[in-house]
Design a protein around this motif. Structure first.
Motif, PDB file in Angstrom:
ATOM      1  N   THR A   1     -31.250 -37.624  55.353  1.00 46.75           N
ATOM      2  CA  THR A   1     -32.351 -36.662  55.207  1.00 46.75           C
ATOM      3  C   THR A   1     -31.886 -35.268  55.601  1.00 46.75           C
ATOM      4  OG1 THR A   1     -33.143 -36.993  57.439  1.00 46.75           O
ATOM      5  CG2 THR A   1     -34.070 -38.410  55.767  1.00 46.75           C
TER       6      THR A   1
ATOM      7  N   PHE B  94     -29.703 -33.918  52.728  1.00 48.53           N
ATOM      8  CA  PHE B  94     -30.610 -33.649  51.626  1.00 48.53           C
ATOM      9  C   PHE B  94     -31.361 -32.341  51.866  1.00 48.53           C
ATOM     10  CE2 PHE B  94     -34.591 -34.828  49.326  1.00 48.53           C
ATOM     11  CZ  PHE B  94     -34.025 -35.058  48.098  1.00 48.53           C
ATOM     12  N   THR B  95     -31.865 -32.202  53.099  1.00 49.92           N
ATOM     13  CA  THR B  95     -32.584 -30.986  53.452  1.00 49.92           C
ATOM     14  C   THR B  95     -31.664 -29.784  53.359  1.00 49.92           C
ATOM     15  OG1 THR B  95     -33.814 -32.342  54.984  1.00 49.92           O
ATOM     16  CG2 THR B  95     -34.061 -29.979  55.193  1.00 49.92           C
TER      17      THR B  95
ATOM     18  N   LEU C 118     -31.157 -28.910  49.781  1.00 48.30           N
ATOM     19  CA  LEU C 118     -32.323 -28.465  49.017  1.00 48.30           C
ATOM     20  C   LEU C 118     -33.059 -27.288  49.649  1.00 48.30           C
ATOM     21  CD1 LEU C 118     -33.979 -31.731  47.739  1.00 48.30           C
ATOM     22  CD2 LEU C 118     -32.672 -30.039  46.486  1.00 48.30           C
ATOM     23  N   ILE C 119     -33.100 -27.264  51.001  1.00 45.76           N
ATOM     24  CA  ILE C 119     -33.937 -26.249  51.654  1.00 45.76           C
ATOM     25  C   ILE C 119     -33.214 -24.910  51.769  1.00 45.76           C
ATOM     26  CG2 ILE C 119     -34.918 -25.617  53.873  1.00 45.76           C
ATOM     27  CD1 ILE C 119     -36.777 -27.373  52.752  1.00 45.76           C
TER      28      ILE C 119
ATOM     29  N   PRO D 119     -31.278 -23.183  49.854  1.00 47.00           N
ATOM     30  CA  PRO D 119     -31.458 -22.236  48.755  1.00 47.00           C
ATOM     31  C   PRO D 119     -32.817 -21.548  48.792  1.00 47.00           C
ATOM     32  CG  PRO D 119     -30.643 -24.326  47.954  1.00 47.00           C
ATOM     33  CD  PRO D 119     -30.962 -24.520  49.385  1.00 47.00           C
ATOM     34  N   PHE D 120     -33.820 -22.216  49.365  1.00 43.51           N
ATOM     35  CA  PHE D 120     -35.147 -21.613  49.435  1.00 43.51           C
ATOM     36  C   PHE D 120     -35.237 -20.573  50.540  1.00 43.51           C
ATOM     37  CE2 PHE D 120     -36.784 -25.157  46.937  1.00 43.51           C
ATOM     38  CZ  PHE D 120     -37.699 -24.498  46.150  1.00 43.51           C
ATOM     39  N   VAL D 121     -34.736 -20.951  51.722  1.00 46.02           N
ATOM     40  CA  VAL D 121     -35.044 -20.135  52.892  1.00 46.02           C
ATOM     41  C   VAL D 121     -33.948 -19.145  53.236  1.00 46.02           C
ATOM     42  CG1 VAL D 121     -36.544 -21.886  53.869  1.00 46.02           C
ATOM     43  CG2 VAL D 121     -34.141 -21.866  54.467  1.00 46.02           C
ATOM     44  N   LEU D 122     -32.780 -19.240  52.631  1.00 47.60           N
ATOM     45  CA  LEU D 122     -31.733 -18.284  52.968  1.00 47.60           C
ATOM     46  C   LEU D 122     -31.659 -17.217  51.884  1.00 47.60           C
ATOM     47  CD1 LEU D 122     -28.750 -20.412  54.289  1.00 47.60           C
ATOM     48  CD2 LEU D 122     -30.425 -19.103  55.569  1.00 47.60           C
TER      49      LEU D 122
ATOM     50  N   GLN E 176     -25.982 -17.772  51.255  1.00 48.02           N
ATOM     51  CA  GLN E 176     -26.041 -19.169  50.826  1.00 48.02           C
ATOM     52  C   GLN E 176     -24.695 -19.844  50.676  1.00 48.02           C
ATOM     53  OE1 GLN E 176     -28.522 -19.999  47.535  1.00 48.02           O
ATOM     54  NE2 GLN E 176     -30.310 -19.094  48.503  1.00 48.02           N
TER      55      GLN E 176
END
Lengths: 246, 386, 370
Positions: free
Chosen positions: C214, C217-218, C221-222, C224-227, C232
């Motif tokens: 997990t 995976f996080t 996936l995460i 790219p959203f939050v940085l 990145q």
């Protein structure tokens, strides 16, 4: 009159709600040799651990070598370099050789060049009569030898005051003498010393003053001859009779 | 920088700075995420959970069909993870116990078998073992040529088929609950010190056991589907088996792999526990004239259990997490349904949050329960263990 | 019985129950002490021999090793193992999709990394400075070799890295980044500032209660959203950060318990000598903590190596995925068993030698304490 090395005034210390030290007033002159004795749990170790702030006091004031002990971090580091301490369980660093134990603090905290620190260390190791053990690790030495290394380690910082916290209590009887001999020599050289110990012979021989503590208070103090031969307080008398009877 | 020389001030300054950096990172991340989501025209929120998934799930403890919602699918995955985790812990414990006995035994051959087992299975990643068993199970013959045992258990590439009772799922849950309650009552009754002096202990114990069994049988008989046999035996109809219960290869592969792999670890923990029991205590028991069996069951075993329990609990918790491999073989565990949902719905952030929350809940519940058990059993006070 | 043997066998303190007599007697005691024992031994040995014979028969005697025409035709009607699949496809398993002509670089890089790991197992390199130099140098050489673009080597993007080399890279990078993180987290958690220690503690416990997959995976996936874009980097680095964080959370607790097992007197003595926090930590506390924590650290390193295999789930072409690819073609799809055994053997060699090394260190520390 020489300046005061340690001056404690109206000091109280608590562990939580339990009071371990009660209204301590104590002045130690430079060059004075003091022996502190008392039953276990009387707060004598805590008292000398307050002098280099291994323990914090809550009330009152402690001045060491003219500097007050408070939350100022610079002061504390400064004072600790000038106040050496010898522990009951030696507390040598097991992963360093005897020589490294002695040179670590001078080179790091006093920025002494390595060669000079090693020369000083060898001088003091010779003084405590174990120069030949310099390359060994603490675990390879006997208890008495370890304690003498600990004394040399403290001396390498060229301290102005030495604190001894029951230096012979963890030793086998036959090793006590070799450590006491070193301490007597130090005392004769004029070092300011505060010793927590039950070695009454040592106290008689070198102490300028003996302090008897019980239940966190200084009960009685005076010259060794007065205090041992003619104690005024009942508690002192009981304690001395117990210690001297065996 | 006078304030930095004061210890208390400095401590406050450091903590405020720490908090500020933390807050800044969180704020930056949230800001970045909202900007990006807005740019992609995505709506955030948990509304998508009500939509239907259009997905079929191979193995599920509760009914599920493609028209059910995401929420239902996540729930299926959650239950599957718990089911597989507990199944793995139980199986690994059995395997571990057997191997530990081999390793402790005085017989050389058994020792060697135990050592061989541990070195072979502990040094290969679990995921590789799971893939291996999956490949092996799916390469079994098709149902028509299935291996059969007593004509009632069948092994085939489609899974393992075993007889079952003609009872619906929720009744099994009820039976399991009764069984757990009965066992707990029995354990409590025989262990609690307060009840040590109760008269007729054996009779009461038998009573509890009997009552539990009777209730279980009662539920099953009551719940039997009308007009059917009580036992349903799988039988070949056309290309596949009908009746009984199918254990899909995905589930078997994971259960076998974790049982074998976890068993190797648990065996070592148990063995260490037995070795840690002081010689002195065993010798003292022998010196008191206890028989070998009593020395073992009354002194050696209880002390060993207490010594291993904390480590064993860590192993259980770790094994539970390690079973999260459903995605590599296509078993619908919590992680793999989350992964599928992310692909389908695109609600990454929300689903990741659910994933984390779900695992934190499962994991902390498990360790809480196990630690309570440990506390109840642990030796009181500080006793010398040497 | 034990009194005699104890006197004669100072070196055999591990098996003090054994008497120092000849091999036959030892064998007899180990395998045939009582009739019951003898029966168990015979049955067990028979089972072992049966298994060993079949394994040998399958894996060696009836096996096919080489495919002359690079097809699977030789393996059509055999009862043994088809090792020809390894002979034909080993480059895929070891190097993944790395460009064929450049695979010597991948091989060399892998060897450099393995050499670094082996060198850091030697007592000579157990100094913080030497260890850091060794790892940074090894890692740099590895990266330059793999990435290319320098010294006339063709650039190869990390997305094309694969196989065993990628596994070794992930492992080394994760440990290299994770170890300083672990030390920092252990020290922060031990801090006397409640806010700092609580928050670090929450982070460590949180990470520890999630499965590694997990977290990976996080991370994939995460981030790219939050940085923001400039932070990145490549996907592989995001995963490595996640991997390092996971390793660090476990290792931090190992270090912390190593610190807790140091007697209080050590820190007090260092304080009494006037050493500052950093000197106390760097010279007194951490060296002893690492010494105390060595066995669990090695154990954690072993587990971490096995866990690198999980990145196959988030779409990296490490050795497990390349193994799947090796038998994934229709040509070799029957040979899954051989490929898995080969990959398992590769893992086994790494993991087994690491854990043997750990056991050796533990023994050495127990007897050779100074």
């Amino acid at each position: 009159m020489s300046e005061a090395a340690v001056r404690i005034a109206g000091m109280n210390k608590f562990y939580g709600r339990f009071q371990v030290l009660r209204d301590i007033n104590l002045d130690v002159r430079s060059g004075e040799r003091i022996v502190i004795c008392g039953p276990s749990g009387s707060g004598k170790s805590t008292l000398i651990r307050c002098i280099n702030r291994l323990e914090e006091h809550q009330q009152g004031r402690i001045d060491v070598l003219g500097t007050e002990l408070n939350d100022d971090i610079g002061n504390i580091d400064h004072i600790r370099r000038d106040v050496g301490m010898v522990f009951q369980h030696f507390n040598l660093f097991p992963h360093l050789t005897v020589l490294e134990n002695c040179t670590l603090a001078p080179t790091l905290a006093r920025k002494v060049p390595v060669e000079e620190a090693e020369a000083t260390a060898m001088t003091y190791l010779t003084r405590v009569r174990i120069p030949e053990q310099a390359a060994k690790f603490p675990g390879q030495l006997s208890g008495g030898q370890q304690q003498r290394v600990a004394i040399a380690r403290a001396l390498c910082m060229k301290p102005k005051i030495l604190l001894f916290d029951e230096p012979t209590s963890a030793l086998d009887p036959e090793m006590i003498k070799e450590v006491l001999d070193v301490m007597v020599e130090l005392a004769q050289d004029g070092m300011t010393m505060l010793c927590v110990t039950h070695e009454m012979g040592f106290a008689r021989q070198v102490a300028d003053r003996v302090i008897f503590m019980d239940k966190g208070e200084i009960v009685e103090q005076g010259r060794p001859a007065e205090l041992f031969d003619n104690p005024k307080n009942e508690r002192t008398r009981t304690f001395l009779s117990q210690v001297l009877s065996h | 920088m006078q304030i930095f020389r004061n210890r208390k001030t400095r401590s406050v300054v450091y903590q405020v700075a720490f908090l500020a950096v933390f807050a800044l990172v969180i704020f930056g991340a949230v800001h970045e995420a909202t900007t990006k989501l807005a740019a992609q025209g995505m709506t955030s929120g948990f509304d998508f959970l009500q939509k239907s998934t259009g997905f079929r799930i191979g193995f599920s403890l509760i009914p599920f069909d493609p028209f059910d919602s995401y929420l239902q699918m996540l729930w299926v995955g959650f239950l599957n993870t718990i089911f597989l985790g507990i199944l793995s812990i139980i199986l690994a414990n059995i395997v571990g116990l057997i191997i530990a006995v081999f390793r402790i035994s005085s017989n050389g051959v058994l020792n060697d078998i135990g050592t061989l087992y541990i070195e072979a299975f502990r040094n290969v990643p679990l995921i590789l073992q799971a893939l291996f068993w999956y490949a092996a199970l799916t390469h079994l013959p098709p149902p028509k040529q299935a291996y059969s045992l007593f004509d009632s258990i069948f092994l085939s590439a489609r899974g393992v088929f075993v007889p079952s009772l003609n009872v619906e799922g929720q009744w099994f849950a009820a039976v399991a609950l009764v069984l757990i309650l009965g066992l707990a009552a029995l354990a409590w009754f025989s262990m609690a010190r307060r009840l040590r002096r109760v008269q007729n202990r054996p009779a009461i114990q038998i009573g509890i056991a009997g009552l539990t069994l009777a209730t279980m049988v009662g539920i099953l008989v009551y719940a039997r589907e009308p007009g059917s046999d009580i036992v349903s035996v799988p039988a070949l109809r056309g290309l596949n088996f009908r009746g009984g219960v199918t254990i899909p290869p995905e589930l078997s592969a994971l259960a076998i792999a974790t049982a074998i792999y976890g068993g190797a670890y648990i065996a070592e923990v148990i063995r260490a526990g037995f070795l840690s029991v002081g010689k002195g205590q065993v010798e003292a028991a022998r010196a008191l004239g206890l028989s070998p069996w009593h020395v073992f069951s009354r002194v050696h075993l209880p002390l060993a259990i207490r010594a291993v329990l904390p480590t064993l609990i860590n192993q259980y918790v770790w094994l539970f997490k390690a079973t999260t491999l459903g995605i590599v073989v296509g078993f619908a565990d919590f992680f793999s349904v989350i992964s599928v949902s992310i692909n389908q719905s695109g609600q990454t952030l929300e689903l990741i949050a659910i994933l984390m929350a779900g695992f934190l809940i499962m994991n902390n519940t498990l360790s809480f329960v196990l630690n309570r058990v440990n506390k109840a059993i642990a030796l009181k006070g500080t006793q010398l263990r040497t | 019985m034990t009194a005699v043997s104890d006197m004669n066998t100072p070196s055999q303190s591990l098996n003090s129950g054994l008497q120092p007599d000849g091999l036959p007697a030892r064998l007899r005691r180990r395998y045939f002490r009582t009739p019951g024992n003898a029966v168990i031994s015979m049955v067990g040995m028979a089972a072992l021999f049966y298994l060993a014979f079949h394994a040998l028969d399958w894996a060696v005697l009836k096996a096919v090793w080489i495919s002359p025409d690079s097809t699977s035709a030789v393996c059509r009607d055999i009862a043994g193992a088809c090792w020809a699949v390894i002979q034909q496809r080993w480059r895929i398993i070891i190097f993944g999709l790395f460009p064929y002509d450049e695979q010597w670089r991948s091989m060399l890089a892998c060897l450099v990394m393995v050499a670094t790991i082996v060198l850091s197992c030697l007592p000579w390199s157990w100094r913080p400075l030497r260890l850091s130099i060794l790892w940074c140098a090894g890692f740099l050489i590895f990266y330059v070799l793999m990435r290319g673009g320098l010294f006339g080597m063709r650039a190869v993007l990390p997305a094309d890295w694969g196989g065993l080399t990628l596994t070794v890279f992930l492992y080394a990078a994760g440990v290299l980044i994770g170890m300083p993180m672990a030390i920092a987290m252990a020290l922060l958690r031990r801090s006397d500032m409640p806010l700092v220690s609580r928050m670090t503690g929450a982070l460590i416990d949180g990470v520890r209660s999630l499965p590694l997959i997990t977290i990976l995976f996080t991370a994939a996936l995460i981030f790219p959203f939050v940085l923001p874009g400039w932070l990145q980097g490549d996907k592989i680095w995001r995963v490595i950060i996640g991997f390092a964080l996971f390793f660090a959370a476990y290792q931090a607790e190992i270090i912390r318990s190593g610190i807790q097992s140091i007697p209080v007197g050590q820190e007090e003595a260092a304080k009494a000598l006037g050493l500052s926090y950093w000197h106390r930590t760097g010279r007194i506390i951490l060296p002893q903590a690492f010494r105390n924590a060595l066995p669990p650290t090695i154990n954690q390193l072993v587990i971490t190596f096995k866990e690198t295999s999980l990145i196959v789930i988030i779409g990296f072409f490490e050795i497990l995925a390349s193994g799947n690819a090796a038998y994934g073609t229709g040509e070799w799809s029957f040979a899954y068993f051989e490929v898995y055994i080969f990959v398992a053997l590769v893992y086994f060699v790494f993991v087994f030698s690491l854990s043997r090394y750990g056991a050796y260190l533990e023994r050495r520390m127990r007897f050779g304490q100074h």
